[in-house]
Design an enzyme around this catalytic site. Structure first.
Site, short mmCIF file in Angstrom:
data_model
loop_
_atom_site.label_atom_id
_atom_site.label_comp_id
_atom_site.label_asym_id
_atom_site.label_seq_id
_atom_site.Cartn_x
_atom_site.Cartn_y
_atom_site.Cartn_z
N ARG A 12 36.77 45.31 46.88
CA ARG A 12 36.18 46.38 46.07
C ARG A 12 35.34 47.31 46.95
O ARG A 12 35.28 48.50 46.71
CB ARG A 12 35.34 45.79 44.93
CG ARG A 12 36.17 45.06 43.88
CD ARG A 12 35.26 44.48 42.82
NE ARG A 12 35.95 43.66 41.85
CZ ARG A 12 36.29 42.40 42.03
NH1 ARG A 12 36.03 41.80 43.18
NH2 ARG A 12 36.91 41.71 41.08
N ILE A 23 42.34 52.27 32.78
CA ILE A 23 41.31 51.72 31.89
C ILE A 23 40.96 52.75 30.82
O ILE A 23 40.84 52.42 29.64
CB ILE A 23 40.03 51.36 32.67
CG1 ILE A 23 40.30 50.26 33.70
CG2 ILE A 23 38.91 50.93 31.73
CD1 ILE A 23 39.19 50.07 34.71
N GLY A 24 40.81 53.99 31.26
CA GLY A 24 40.31 55.04 30.37
C GLY A 24 41.13 55.16 29.09
O GLY A 24 40.55 55.33 28.00
N HIS A 69 29.33 41.99 40.84
CA HIS A 69 30.73 42.05 40.40
C HIS A 69 31.67 42.19 41.60
O HIS A 69 32.26 43.24 41.81
CB HIS A 69 30.95 43.19 39.41
CG HIS A 69 32.39 43.32 39.00
ND1 HIS A 69 33.03 42.38 38.23
CD2 HIS A 69 33.33 44.25 39.29
CE1 HIS A 69 34.30 42.72 38.06
NE2 HIS A 69 34.50 43.86 38.69
N ARG A 81 41.83 49.06 43.31
CA ARG A 81 42.29 48.36 44.53
C ARG A 81 43.79 48.20 44.57
O ARG A 81 44.47 48.20 43.54
CB ARG A 81 41.72 46.93 44.54
CG ARG A 81 40.27 46.85 44.87
CD ARG A 81 39.91 45.44 45.28
NE ARG A 81 39.92 44.48 44.17
CZ ARG A 81 39.97 43.17 44.34
NH1 ARG A 81 40.08 42.66 45.56
NH2 ARG A 81 39.94 42.36 43.30
N ARG A 106 36.66 36.51 31.60
CA ARG A 106 37.50 35.57 32.38
C ARG A 106 36.90 34.17 32.34
O ARG A 106 37.62 33.17 32.18
CB ARG A 106 37.57 36.05 33.84
CG ARG A 106 38.46 37.25 34.02
CD ARG A 106 38.56 37.66 35.49
NE ARG A 106 39.44 38.79 35.61
CZ ARG A 106 39.20 39.88 36.32
NH1 ARG A 106 38.08 39.97 37.03
NH2 ARG A 106 40.07 40.86 36.37
N ASP A 121 38.71 63.98 32.30
CA ASP A 121 39.40 63.47 33.50
C ASP A 121 39.85 64.68 34.31
O ASP A 121 40.09 65.74 33.74
CB ASP A 121 40.62 62.60 33.11
CG ASP A 121 41.08 61.68 34.25
OD1 ASP A 121 41.44 62.19 35.33
OD2 ASP A 121 41.07 60.46 34.05
N ASP A 144 33.97 39.66 33.94
CA ASP A 144 33.73 38.35 34.55
C ASP A 144 33.43 37.30 33.48
O ASP A 144 33.89 36.16 33.56
CB ASP A 144 32.56 38.44 35.55
CG ASP A 144 32.82 39.48 36.62
OD1 ASP A 144 33.96 39.54 37.12
OD2 ASP A 144 31.89 40.25 36.94
#
Ligand code: NAD
Ligand code: LMR
Length: 343
Positions: A92, A13-14, A184, A86, A158, A34, A155
């Site tokens: 999660r 993601i980063g 979430h 995951r 989506r 990081d 969410d």
């Protein structure tokens, strides 16, 4: 003049989130941190011809706080996508063991080095990592509920995409017309469609079976990506888009250059309700302190007020909320207890 830090910037993601942030002309400094790879990502992004000055920081050892201090000093916004994702078969909540400590450590850095920053937490499980962040900030006496947001925008993204597919319309036509509240993960995610301006259109177009399948798809959309990636992680690109979509609202509020007016189309985030204007009543009604609700930003990108999403719901939406609250309560407590030393 906006300085943004991304903690976990070397990850799935980063990296794309840092790219999207670098493309925002209102960002003047982008600080990437990081435990692995941030200087490389920073060197790469620094060649993109936008004004943000990009710097990368990587600690020399687990005890080295100096790099985190450099990354965070003077930040207006801190976005945290650090932590493990995951694999198929995991929930999660299974990530708590590793990510709870990562979040506590990084938010301790925020408390020490950028206590006034607006904090956006992406790392899972959001239902617990945001309470961890709140408790950590409280311990340092710098918790401002108006500046802590758990990012649940994916969410909403989506929900918009899947509904547009079913209605055979452009997703842009759905944006701002529906909402997703609650938490979430799985059935703590509550898509609100029936009680919105699109409710009648949805009732005409979707059978009750199609509606149930749609709700389930939004709630478990993350699993689709986890399974498709076959062990290589979870949503990264759509999450980077969603994370930037929320960050963009904050940047707009901070700079007074709204490309998207949050008072017209408030977007939800997972927040600490008792500390927010309009939040206490929702917390009492719901019986939880943390819940994703639509947020309106005020000056300085602090929360001006939150909107009560529990009013005017249909019967089936009320049932979704009831189920969500059952799942949320223990996750919130687990996060709080982790910092208080009780977990
Ligand atoms: P990733 O493994 O690709 O990247 C995580 C990065 O965090 C890695 O580069 C790693 O080195 C870094 N990291 C680990 N510990 C760190 C620390 N102490 N300090 C700084 N950096 C550290 O994972 P990803 O796919 O980018 O996902 C990151 C997190 O975001 C996961 O927990 C995932 O479940 C979560 N996520 C949340 C949402 C949401 O909607 N909120 C959506 C997708 C993923
Ligand atoms: C998502 O919703 O895609 C993220 O929370 C990642 C996951 O674990 O599903």
């Amino acid at each position: 003049m906006v300085k943004v830090a991304v903690l976990g910037a070397g990850g799935g993601i980063g990296q794309p989130l840092s790219l999207l942030t670098k493309l925002d002309s209102r960002v003047t400094e982008l600080s990437l941190y990081d435990i692995r790879g941030a200087p490389g990502v920073a060197a790469d992004l620094s060649h993109v011809n936008t004004q943000a000055k990009v710097t990368g920081y990587q600690p020399a050892s687990p005890k080295d706080e100096s790099q985190l201090q450099k990354a965070l000093t003077g930040c207006d916004i801190v976005i945290i996508p650090a932590g493990v994702p995951r694999k198929p078969g995991m929930t999660r909540a299974d990530l708590f063991k590793i990510n709870a400590g990562i979040i506590k450590g990084l938010v301790t850095g925020v408390a020490k080095f950028s206590p006034n920053a607006i904090l956006l937490v992406i790392s899972n499980p959001v239902n617990s990592t945001v309470p961890i962040a709140a408790e950590t900030l409280k311990q340092y006496g710098v918790f401002n509920p108006e500046k802590l947001f758990g990012i649940t925008t994916l969410d909403l993204v989506r929900a918009e995409t899947f509904l547009a597919q079913l209605l055979k319309i452009n997703p842009a036509e759905v944006k701002g017309k529906i909402s997703v509240v609650g938490g979430h993960s799985g059935d703590t995610i509550v898509p609100l469609v029936q009680s919105t301006p699109l409710g009648k259109q949805v009732a005409r177009a979707l059978s009750s079976d199609q509606y149930s399948k749609y709700i389930n798809r939004v709630q478990f959309g993350g699993d689709e990506v986890v399974n498709a990636k076959q062990g290589a992680g979870s949503a990264t690109l759509s999450m980077a888009y969603a994370g930037y979509r929320f960050a963009e609202l904050v940047i707009s509020a901070l700079t007074g250059t709204p490309s998207y007016d949050s008072s017209k189309i408030p977007e939800p985030a997972f927040v600490y309700l008792p500390g927010l204007v309009g939040g206490k009543a929702i917390a009492q009604q719901a019986g939880v302190d943390f819940f994703a609700v639509p947020v309106v930003f005020g000056a300085g990108a602090s929360v001006k007020t939150v909107i009560n999403p529990l009013e005017g719901l249909t019967g089936s939406e009320k049932k979704l909320v009831e189920v969500a609250l059952k799942g949320l309560k223990p996750s919130i407590k687990k996060g709080e207890d982790f910092v208080k030393g009780a977990a």
